[in-house]
Design an enzyme around this catalytic site. Structure first.
Site, PDB file in Angstrom:
ATOM      1  N   GLY A 257      12.084  19.866  -6.507  1.00 49.47           N
ATOM      2  CA  GLY A 257      12.534  19.990  -5.125  1.00 49.47           C
ATOM      3  C   GLY A 257      11.633  20.803  -4.223  1.00 49.47           C
ATOM      4  N   VAL A 258      10.301  20.627  -4.367  1.00 46.72           N
ATOM      5  CA  VAL A 258       9.381  21.317  -3.470  1.00 46.72           C
ATOM      6  C   VAL A 258       8.373  20.318  -2.909  1.00 46.72           C
ATOM      7  CG1 VAL A 258       9.565  23.508  -4.708  1.00 46.72           C
ATOM      8  CG2 VAL A 258       7.705  21.920  -5.285  1.00 46.72           C
TER       9      VAL A 258
ATOM     10  N   HIS B 222       4.345  -1.302   0.295  1.00 47.17           N
ATOM     11  CA  HIS B 222       4.796  -1.872   1.567  1.00 47.17           C
ATOM     12  C   HIS B 222       4.150  -3.215   1.863  1.00 47.17           C
ATOM     13  CE1 HIS B 222       1.142  -0.021   3.549  1.00 47.17           C
ATOM     14  NE2 HIS B 222       1.245  -1.116   4.262  1.00 47.17           N
TER      15      HIS B 222
ATOM     16  N   GLY C  64      -4.542  -5.295   7.940  1.00 46.32           N
ATOM     17  CA  GLY C  64      -4.690  -6.120   6.745  1.00 46.32           C
ATOM     18  C   GLY C  64      -5.445  -5.454   5.623  1.00 46.32           C
ATOM     19  N   ASN C  65      -6.008  -4.254   5.885  1.00 40.13           N
ATOM     20  CA  ASN C  65      -6.777  -3.559   4.849  1.00 40.13           C
ATOM     21  C   ASN C  65      -5.919  -2.635   3.987  1.00 40.13           C
ATOM     22  OD1 ASN C  65      -9.039  -4.824   5.779  1.00 40.13           O
ATOM     23  ND2 ASN C  65     -10.194  -2.974   6.236  1.00 40.13           N
ATOM     24  N   SER C  66      -4.625  -2.483   4.295  1.00 41.45           N
ATOM     25  CA  SER C  66      -3.748  -1.671   3.466  1.00 41.45           C
ATOM     26  C   SER C  66      -3.752  -2.202   2.034  1.00 41.45           C
ATOM     27  CB  SER C  66      -2.319  -1.702   4.009  1.00 41.45           C
ATOM     28  OG  SER C  66      -2.204  -0.941   5.174  1.00 41.45           O
TER      29      SER C  66
ATOM     30  N   ASP D 222       3.897   4.493  -2.554  1.00 40.50           N
ATOM     31  CA  ASP D 222       3.457   3.290  -1.840  1.00 40.50           C
ATOM     32  C   ASP D 222       2.440   2.502  -2.662  1.00 40.50           C
ATOM     33  OD1 ASP D 222       3.514   1.443   0.205  1.00 40.50           O
ATOM     34  OD2 ASP D 222       1.938   2.423   1.372  1.00 40.50           O
TER      35      ASP D 222
END
Length: 339
Positions: free
Chosen positions: A241-242, A82, A186-188, A112
């Site tokens: 699908g779990v 992101h 800003g730390n992401s 992500d």
């Protein structure tokens, strides 16, 4: 007036000559705080130079800002998907203020994570650790570089393990670390680090209004994603699908099954129309192994459900209401939604 005398420790030979230190002794508190400070500052000194500011570039102009961590001397760098927002290039700023150009190797919105390569070599770097060894209450240090020139640091503890977090793609990121180390704007994309100076996670999100609860993608998941992006430029995954969570297993189960692992994956939800529903898996079932490979946690399940298992039969050993069962299931390719 009575004179206070120091307390003594009794032993088999009578009173010792060494005064007993009170647990609330200010000197003891100061020593503990000093040791904590030294542990944090030592980690920051070692890892800080590997943490950089990340500015995605679109048509030569900045398009956002975040942090990242260099994980190899030849410039491999992890940040958040992101943060990149689909951009293919970025400008990095290290702790010395020197600008570095970087390009995207691969992007995985489902976790992500984005993998970049910085120009040049000999970069300071931080090693990815084994997140499976983490324990709740362990010190966790979040480092970011949102402004360049110097790192920002917050510290706390590992609050919970094996959490799930919904990525921007709409998929659940499994095996997420929850920590109370504050995640500043800003730390992401910066690293979550243990006192061993190993990266145990990549900081990814904070829930606003939830008293500073922050999340990081576990380093074992990050290692898997890095290897896939280097090999294929994308992560091709199988899915049954779990949604699952890592849980401890009763000792009698591990002994009876001859398992090397003391943990399994409890099914929290089954997607409608999925292979899991077709195989009649249920919420509460605990996955113990897949094709004979032990599933000691969510990261193991993610790793084992690789592209090679798409469209072919696999055997799951599950624990249901105290009984072990073998289930045959056919994984499908997990579709990745655009970021």
């Amino acid at each position: 007036m009575l004179e206070r005398t120091p307390a003594f420790i009794l032993n088999a030979g009578g009173a010792s000559a060494t005064p007993q230190t009170s647990p609330s002794d200010p000197q003891t508190d100061d020593s503990l705080l000093d040791a904590y400070s030294q542990a944090v500052t030592s980690v920051v000194d070692r890892i800080g130079p590997a943490v950089v500011r990340v500015e995605p570039q679109v048509s030569g102009r900045g398009a956002g800002m975040g942090s990242g961590v260099i994980i190899s001397p030849d410039g491999l760098l992890l940040t958040n998907s992101h943060v990149m927002q689909g951009a293919r290039e970025a400008k990095l700023t290290g702790s010395d203020g020197r600008p570095i150009e970087a390009r995207v190797i691969g992007d995985d919105p489902d976790t992500d994570l984005a993998l970049l390569r910085a120009n040049g070599d000999g970069h300071p770097f931080a090693a990815l650790g084994d997140s499976k060894l983490l324990k709740r209450g362990q010190i966790a240090i979040a480092i970011g570089n949102p402004l360049g020139f110097e790192s920002t640091v917050t510290a706390g503890v590992v609050s919970a393990l094996g959490r799930s977090l919904r990525a921007k793609s709409g998929r659940l990121i499994d095996d997420v670390i929850q920590t109370d180390a504050a995640l500043n704007p800003g730390n992401s994309g910066g690293p979550l680090v243990a006192t061993s100076a190993q990266v145990i996670g990549i900081n990814t999100a904070v829930i606003m209004g939830a008293q500073g609860i922050c999340f990081a993608v576990a380093s074992n998941t990050a290692s898997f994603v890095v290897s896939e992006l280097i090999r294929h430029g994308r992560v091709r995954r199988a899915s049954i699908g779990v949604a699952g969570q890592t849980v401890p297993l009763p000792r009698r189960v591990t002994y009876a099954a001859g398992l090397m692992e003391n943990f399994g994956v409890a099914i929290a939800a089954v997607e409608p129309g999925s292979p899991a529903e077709t195989a009649r898996l249920e919420q509460g079932d605990v996955i113990l192994s897949l094709d004979g490979e032990p599933v000691g946690g969510v990261d193991d399940l993610v790793r084992l459900l690789n592209g090679e298992r798409i469209g072919r039969f696999v055997e799951l050993v599950i624990l249901r209401k105290g009984e072990m069962r073998t289930v045959t299931i056919t994984p499908v390719e997990r579709k990745t939604k655009p970021a």
